[in-house]
Design a protein around this motif. Sequence first.
Motif: not given
Lengths: 339, 339
Positions: B177-185
């Motif tokens: 899981v990328s940091l970008e996807d985590y932040l979007s979540m």
Amino acid sequence: MSLSAFTSRYLPALEAEMQAVVTAPAPEVHDLYGYLRYHLGWIDEHFQPRRGRTGKRIRPVLCLLSCEACGGDWEQALPAAAAVELLHNFSLIHDDIEDHDATRRGRPTVWALWGVPQAINAGDALFILAHIALLRLSARGIPAETVTAALRIFDHACLRLTEGQFMDIRFEQEEEVSLEDYLSMIEGKTAALLSAACELGALVAGVPPDQQERLRAFGRHLGLAFQIQDDILGIWGDPEKTGKPVGSDLRSRKKTLPILHGLRHDPALRALLAQPTLGEEEIGQAIQRLEAAGSRAFAEEQARRHIDQALAVLKAADLRPPAAPALHDLTLSLMGRTR
Amino acid sequence: MSLSAFTSRYLPALEAEMQAVVTAPAPEVHDLYGYLRYHLGWIDEHFQPRRGRTGKRIRPVLCLLSCEACGGDWEQALPAAAAVELLHNFSLIHDDIEDHDATRRGRPTVWALWGVPQAINAGDALFILAHIALLRLSARGIPAETVTAALRIFDHACLRLTEGQFMDIRFEQEEEVSLEDYLSMIEGKTAALLSAACELGALVAGVPPDQQERLRAFGRHLGLAFQIQDDILGIWGDPEKTGKPVGSDLRSRKKTLPILHGLRHDPALRALLAQPTLGEEEIGQAIQRLEAAGSRAFAEEQARRHIDQALAVLKAADLRPPAAPALHDLTLSLMGRTR
């Protein structure tokens, strides 16, 4: 102008309105919207385009016909029609989880393909997208006061729908269900949304409150008749047409109107249905007992009464042709009648 | 006037507003509303009154403080505050099903007591009651245009919340899981609703769009910091305070910010967490590895940056005392800081 001519005119615009709302805003939620677009019949389970059965779209057609029959511009009512259909589909996604139904319209259900947690999320997303669809009334020039009135009608129908679903699930565990409780359940589960569909059409057309009320009452009687007819088909329907086995509702021990009538009037039926497993023979016997107890005739009479009331309200509303006769035809066609 | 003085003033009115909405309209749905009133902390599982932990009500307090700090009448914002809290609680009911969590706030969850189907219905009912709560803005004299604007903000937050929940569940099955996807979540799952709470308070107060935007940005940074802080507590939190075991999120293999950082910077941690069962010893080793990789410090730094940004926006908004300093205190207190 025939009912099918109206439907042919409405459906492309309706699908476009729904598609505009049910579109992924970002790649990371592409699959969530994929589940919804699959459920709505636009794509297959690999997210490839398909043309197939999308459901009958009865509710939005009722909404648009009601608007036109009240003298309104049907295109202005498209956001309401889309909202009503999306809400109906939200309820199907969650109902399929609750009833553990693995197929719908000949395809696997959302939970069967992608699991219960994501199917709950998919239903939640469609619930909110139905609201977002309704807010698009503003973009069609509907005044803010009318939009908030539409939201009140819609939210009340949503609540009654969920309450009806709660009662339906609860009845599965109850020994005795009264006819009053059954009627209260179908008022919520089926009649509330058909009723709201017609009322919203009238609201957008801008007719006075008493006329809105007539359209609401029309939709309610139609919804009640529709559900009772569905109950009859759940036992006596042609498996070729319903896609379900003979006596389907008896097998799943649903508490539908003919079954409640039969249980009340024939103690032997109660004993029969209390058996741990129901095979072909028991189902056949149960159907015979229901016929003998007059349960089918009773349910048919109830459906007919609501249809007659729906047609009486329609007449009293004195709506405009050509949409008014199309509403009349739709009412009869839902009952498999032609006149 | 201290933050706790504001909270003491708000909470009774807030609970009354929520109770007015979450009340059974008819005896046949009494139990459905019972599930909701139980979840909200007002009654016990036998539907008897209780006084106990109801959750912190952070979101509605933020909404009411934002309204006052923008010069508005907090009582006019009560419908929005109630809506935000009811929506938060809807999401908890469905999340508990999805995560298979059997307890919350020291009590059995709704699905654990009454089964998954009725818990889905309970969540759906609360979802719609949150909307009905928001429509009560009209009864407090808010113009229809403002009510539809509030609904747009609210519906968008609902959608982002559901999208965030979808991503969170999906991450459980993903290797990377990328940091970008985590932040979007977490933008969806946590920040969207805190952000909407503050924006709605400003909207009801009637400030210009740029000021509404500042409150929205404040709530967003606060929400992001709040979630990252929660991620830190999910590993290093005191079990006495969190009610969860040491290293809770490691045990359930959640993809939180410190864990994502650790996985990226320490291949040995990846191997450790890939083991089929994680005992006390493995959890202890994983925590040590996270510390050594600087994952805790990284997460703390991220939380601090969002808090600093929240405080900077708050300062730029130049809000009114005494609510403005209370918002400042609330921001710090959420991080366990006093200054």
